[in-house]
Write a protein that holds these residues in place. Structure first.
Motif, short mmCIF file in Angstrom:
data_model
loop_
_atom_site.label_atom_id
_atom_site.label_comp_id
_atom_site.label_asym_id
_atom_site.label_seq_id
_atom_site.Cartn_x
_atom_site.Cartn_y
_atom_site.Cartn_z
N SER A 142 -68.88 36.90 -47.44
CA SER A 142 -67.56 36.77 -48.06
C SER A 142 -67.70 36.87 -49.57
O SER A 142 -68.70 36.44 -50.15
N VAL A 143 -66.67 37.44 -50.18
CA VAL A 143 -66.55 37.36 -51.64
C VAL A 143 -65.42 36.38 -51.91
O VAL A 143 -64.27 36.61 -51.52
N GLN A 144 -65.79 35.26 -52.54
CA GLN A 144 -64.82 34.22 -52.85
C GLN A 144 -64.36 34.37 -54.29
O GLN A 144 -65.18 34.61 -55.19
N TYR A 145 -63.07 34.20 -54.51
CA TYR A 145 -62.50 34.27 -55.85
C TYR A 145 -61.88 32.92 -56.17
O TYR A 145 -60.89 32.51 -55.53
N TRP A 146 -62.46 32.23 -57.12
CA TRP A 146 -62.05 30.87 -57.46
C TRP A 146 -61.20 30.88 -58.73
O TRP A 146 -61.62 31.39 -59.77
N LYS A 157 -49.23 15.61 -59.00
CA LYS A 157 -49.54 16.02 -60.37
C LYS A 157 -50.94 15.54 -60.70
O LYS A 157 -51.22 14.35 -60.66
N HIS A 158 -51.82 16.48 -61.01
CA HIS A 158 -53.18 16.07 -61.35
C HIS A 158 -53.81 17.04 -62.34
O HIS A 158 -53.45 18.22 -62.39
N GLU A 159 -54.75 16.52 -63.11
CA GLU A 159 -55.48 17.32 -64.07
C GLU A 159 -56.42 18.26 -63.33
O GLU A 159 -57.12 17.87 -62.40
N SER A 160 -56.45 19.50 -63.77
CA SER A 160 -57.27 20.57 -63.19
C SER A 160 -56.83 20.90 -61.76
O SER A 160 -56.29 20.05 -61.05
N ASP A 161 -57.06 22.14 -61.38
CA ASP A 161 -56.73 22.59 -60.04
C ASP A 161 -57.64 23.76 -59.69
O ASP A 161 -57.77 24.70 -60.48
N TRP A 162 -58.29 23.68 -58.55
CA TRP A 162 -59.13 24.76 -58.06
C TRP A 162 -58.49 25.36 -56.80
O TRP A 162 -58.26 24.66 -55.84
N GLU A 163 -58.20 26.65 -56.84
CA GLU A 163 -57.70 27.38 -55.68
C GLU A 163 -58.60 28.59 -55.44
O GLU A 163 -59.38 28.98 -56.33
N MET A 164 -58.47 29.22 -54.30
CA MET A 164 -59.34 30.36 -54.03
C MET A 164 -58.73 31.35 -53.05
O MET A 164 -57.84 31.01 -52.27
N ALA A 165 -59.23 32.58 -53.14
CA ALA A 165 -58.95 33.62 -52.16
C ALA A 165 -60.30 34.18 -51.74
O ALA A 165 -61.26 34.19 -52.52
N GLN A 166 -60.38 34.64 -50.50
CA GLN A 166 -61.67 35.08 -49.96
C GLN A 166 -61.49 36.37 -49.18
O GLN A 166 -60.55 36.51 -48.39
N VAL A 167 -62.39 37.32 -49.40
CA VAL A 167 -62.39 38.60 -48.68
C VAL A 167 -63.64 38.63 -47.81
O VAL A 167 -64.76 38.45 -48.31
N ASP A 168 -63.47 38.87 -46.51
CA ASP A 168 -64.56 38.78 -45.54
C ASP A 168 -65.01 40.17 -45.08
O ASP A 168 -64.19 41.08 -44.87
N PHE A 270 -71.95 19.96 -60.25
CA PHE A 270 -71.20 18.73 -60.50
C PHE A 270 -70.45 18.34 -59.23
O PHE A 270 -69.64 19.09 -58.71
N GLN A 271 -70.73 17.13 -58.71
CA GLN A 271 -70.10 16.67 -57.48
C GLN A 271 -68.88 15.78 -57.74
O GLN A 271 -68.24 15.33 -56.79
N GLY A 272 -68.60 15.53 -58.99
CA GLY A 272 -67.47 14.66 -59.33
C GLY A 272 -66.15 15.42 -59.36
O GLY A 272 -66.02 16.51 -58.78
N ARG A 273 -65.20 14.86 -60.05
CA ARG A 273 -63.85 15.43 -60.09
C ARG A 273 -63.54 16.01 -61.46
O ARG A 273 -63.97 15.48 -62.48
N TRP A 274 -62.74 17.06 -61.43
CA TRP A 274 -62.43 17.80 -62.65
C TRP A 274 -61.16 17.29 -63.33
O TRP A 274 -60.63 17.95 -64.22
N ASN A 282 -52.66 12.11 -56.57
CA ASN A 282 -52.75 12.51 -57.97
C ASN A 282 -54.18 12.54 -58.49
O ASN A 282 -54.40 12.66 -59.70
N ASN A 283 -55.15 12.42 -57.60
CA ASN A 283 -56.55 12.43 -57.99
C ASN A 283 -56.97 13.83 -58.42
O ASN A 283 -56.52 14.83 -57.87
N GLY A 284 -57.86 13.90 -59.43
CA GLY A 284 -58.38 15.19 -59.84
C GLY A 284 -59.19 15.83 -58.71
O GLY A 284 -59.77 15.13 -57.88
N PRO A 285 -59.27 17.16 -58.66
CA PRO A 285 -59.95 17.85 -57.56
C PRO A 285 -61.46 17.97 -57.80
O PRO A 285 -61.93 17.90 -58.94
N THR A 286 -62.20 18.17 -56.74
CA THR A 286 -63.62 18.50 -56.85
C THR A 286 -63.76 20.00 -57.10
O THR A 286 -62.82 20.78 -56.89
#
Length: 618
Positions: A142-146, A157-168, A270-274, A282-286
């Motif tokens: 897969s090619v993941q796009y973050w 509502k939270h600080e930072s946000d990670w989303e992704m799209a993936q091509v298989d 980094f295993q913590g939150r962003w 409302n927790n920040g994401p990993t």
């Protein structure tokens, strides 16, 4: 000396073995070519005015927050570990650590948006690409796009946000993937996502076109209003209908998890939150390296949905199920956020509300519930119990009295279809029924006024039926309607006067309290017009006379009865939406037709209340 040399050589070999795959991805031309070839195009809602409506944030790189003096790195206890943390500072930090951006995510205002614009400083939109394989699915990659955003401005509502799209790809290497092409695309949506065959998606050349939901950044394959139905779909409504601005990305190829703090992109370990640590939603994401799909992309994709629930853009009358659900979720999230910020006042307010409800139930009189005579003085509890008995004894008649909603629904739906699909009728109206003030106004006008008209007709028919029951005579719904239609003109004039007056007072904003006061004073005009056989003006005046001196009691009773009747349709619709697989058009129809049964029940209550006020006045 020889021993020292061998030790150094062993360390070097071990380092190469550990970091080799990561460097291979970075150095392999085919991997970079693959990532750039299928990099997605993201459509999002433009924001014409800063801090105004639209999507305020763009995917960017983490570099804009790292090394900045006003960004803090905190330990699990909230203690500041480092000011202006860098990528190497984040390497291998365990769960519990988090990055704290300046500001309060629960009260964001426009601060996060302004800081994003200042920090980003005109940089082009960027996306991180990662070539991922899955141990349980050899022969696939897969090619993941973050996508990294500095803030998530949705119901959560939270600080930072990670989303992704993936091509298989059905391929074991980047070079093979380039030759064969992809078979599927996967999109992240809150805690879950959606997948689709490569041949079924929108594309521009080899680039998938995906739509960004305003505020939440959830990704979808089309432009629509989508409805979440559980944890794997989020907890609200994602809107991509105005996502017309298309972004092309600068693609940054990521390695696998780096093996040292000095390695490029050390922040991947980094295993913590962003974002700032908060309670619940409302927790920040990993970050990407902690996500399930980073190590098992194909396994993750196989667990995704193949469709998303789309909310129809049209409406019939009353409240739209989709709009009701979306509004309720948004307001529920606001209440939840407020309760998290102020837990003590929230609990106190909840206790006060419950005590008030219990006090109201205890204060009223519930016995005797005798429905005869119909015209008599009653307490609130007696009205509710008498209504149930009358309704049950004459259910077919009252259900037939509510049947007016069927033709009104069909006529309203037909008018909407014509207006929203035939260009020659209304060229100013957007054909998709979504854009423009004219479209919105007509949707409300057709749906809202149609529902009010049907409610007044049904209420007048119920008043006639109750009057005949009180006189000991049997009457059919058709006979009641014939009498109502003979007085249709004064009823329509009374309704028009009420709507216009309330509308004019409401649009002034300062006149809203007067609009509410006037609406309650005139709330019994349909009963007065039918039972007293008077003109529209006289029916409004008669209603005002009965309510005078008992406005607050009328307000409480009317709001309760009307709210239960109006909400019955959307509540049924939401129940069907959550518990069944019926189409949303079917659900909206069912939700509208439920008024056939609930409005006559409410009309009995209001008519018995009318008789109560009449008895008290005499």
């Amino acid at each position: 000396m020889i021993a020292a040399h061998r030790l150094a050589l062993a360390i070097l070999v071990l380092t190469v073995l550990v970091a080799g795959p990561a460097r291979a991805h970075m150095l392999q031309p085919a991997a970079r070519q693959l990532a750039e070839t299928y990099s997605p195009l993201l459509s999002l809602e433009p924001q014409p005015k800063p801090c105004g409506a639209g999507e305020a944030y763009r995917p960017t790189t983490v570099d804009i927050v790292l090394g900045r003096r006003d960004v803090l790195l905190r330990d699990p206890h909230g203690k500041v570990v480092k000011r202006a943390p860098t990528s190497s500072d984040l390497w291998a930090l365990a769960e519990g650590y988090y990055i704290d951006l300046p500001g309060n995510p629960l009260k964001p205002g426009c601060r996060y948006e302004r800081e994003f614009r200042n920090w980003n400083d005109g940089r082009p939109p960027s996306v991180y690409a990662h070539i991922a394989t899955d141990p349980s699915h050899p022969g696939k990659l897969s090619v993941q796009y973050w996508f990294y955003y500095t803030f998530n401005d949705f119901t959560d509502k939270h600080e930072s946000d990670w989303e992704m799209a993936q091509v298989d790809f059905d391929a074991s290497s980047a070079a093979e993937a380039l030759r064969k092409g992809p078979y599927e695309v996967d999109l992240s949506q809150h805690a879950g996502g959606e997948r689709s065959d490569w041949t079924d998606i929108q594309r521009q050349g080899t680039h998938p076109v995906i739509y960004d939901a305003t505020g939440s950044h959830a990704n979808y394959f089309n432009s629509a209003l989508y409805l979440g139905r559980g944890a794997r779909e989020g907890f609200g409504c994602d809107d991509t209908r105005k996502a017309t601005q298309r972004l092309q990305f600068q693609t940054v190829l990521l390695p696998d998890i780096p093996s040292s703090a000095s390695a490029p992109y050390a922040w991947l370990a980094f295993q913590g939150r962003w974002g700032q640590m908060e309670r619940g939603i409302n927790n920040g994401p990993t970050g990407p390296g902690v996500k399930e799909q980073w190590l098992t992309p194909i396994e993750w994709a196989d667990g995704l949905r193949t469709t998303s629930v789309e909310v129809p853009s049209g409406r019939a009358f009353g409240l739209s199920v989709g709009n009701f659900f979306c509004g309720a979720v948004s307001r529920g999230a606001i209440a939840l956020n407020w309760s998290l910020i102020h837990p003590v006042p929230f609990v106190a307010l909840l206790i006060l509300v419950l005590m008030g409800m219990l006090a109201s139930v205890a204060a009223t009189t519930w016995r005797p519930p005798d429905p005869q005579p119909v015209r008599m003085q009653r307490q609130g509890g007696q009205i509710f119990r008498a209504t149930t008995r009358i309704y049950a004894e004459h259910l077919p008649t009252f259900a037939a009295a509510g049947a007016i909603f069927v033709p009104v629904y069909l006529v309203g739906a037909g008018i909407q279809w014509v207006l929203f699909h035939i260009t020659s009728v209304a060229p100013l109206i957007a054909l998709d029924g979504r854009h423009g003030a004219v479209t919105a106004f007509l949707a409300v006008l057709i749906g809202g006024v149609g529902g009010l008209f049907a409610s007044v007709i049904a209420t007048a028919a119920v008043a006639v039926i109750l009057d005949e029951i009180d006189a000991g005579r049997r009457i059919l719904a058709g006979q009641a309607y014939r009498r109502v239609f003979r007085r249709l003109r004064p009823l329509a004039r009374g309704l028009a006067t009420e709507i216009i007056m309330v509308f004019l007072l409401t649009i002034t904003v300062v006149g809203i309290p007067f609009a509410v006061h006037r609406f309650i004073r005139w709330s019994l005009f349909a009963q007065a017009g039918m039972l007293d056989d008077v003109s529209a003006t006289e029916s409004l005046r008669r209603s005002s006379e009965l309510v005078r001196g008992r406005w607050w009691r009328t307000f409480g009773f009317t709001v309760l009865v009307d709210a239960l009747a109006v909400l019955s349709g959307p509540l049924l619709g939401v129940g069907l939406l959550l518990l069944t697989d019926h189409s949303l058009n079917f659900i909206n129809l069912a939700a509208s037709l439920v008024y056939t049964f609930t409005v006559p029940y409410a009309a009995i209550q209001l008519t018995l209340f009318y008789f109560d006020l009449e008895a008290r006045g005499s």
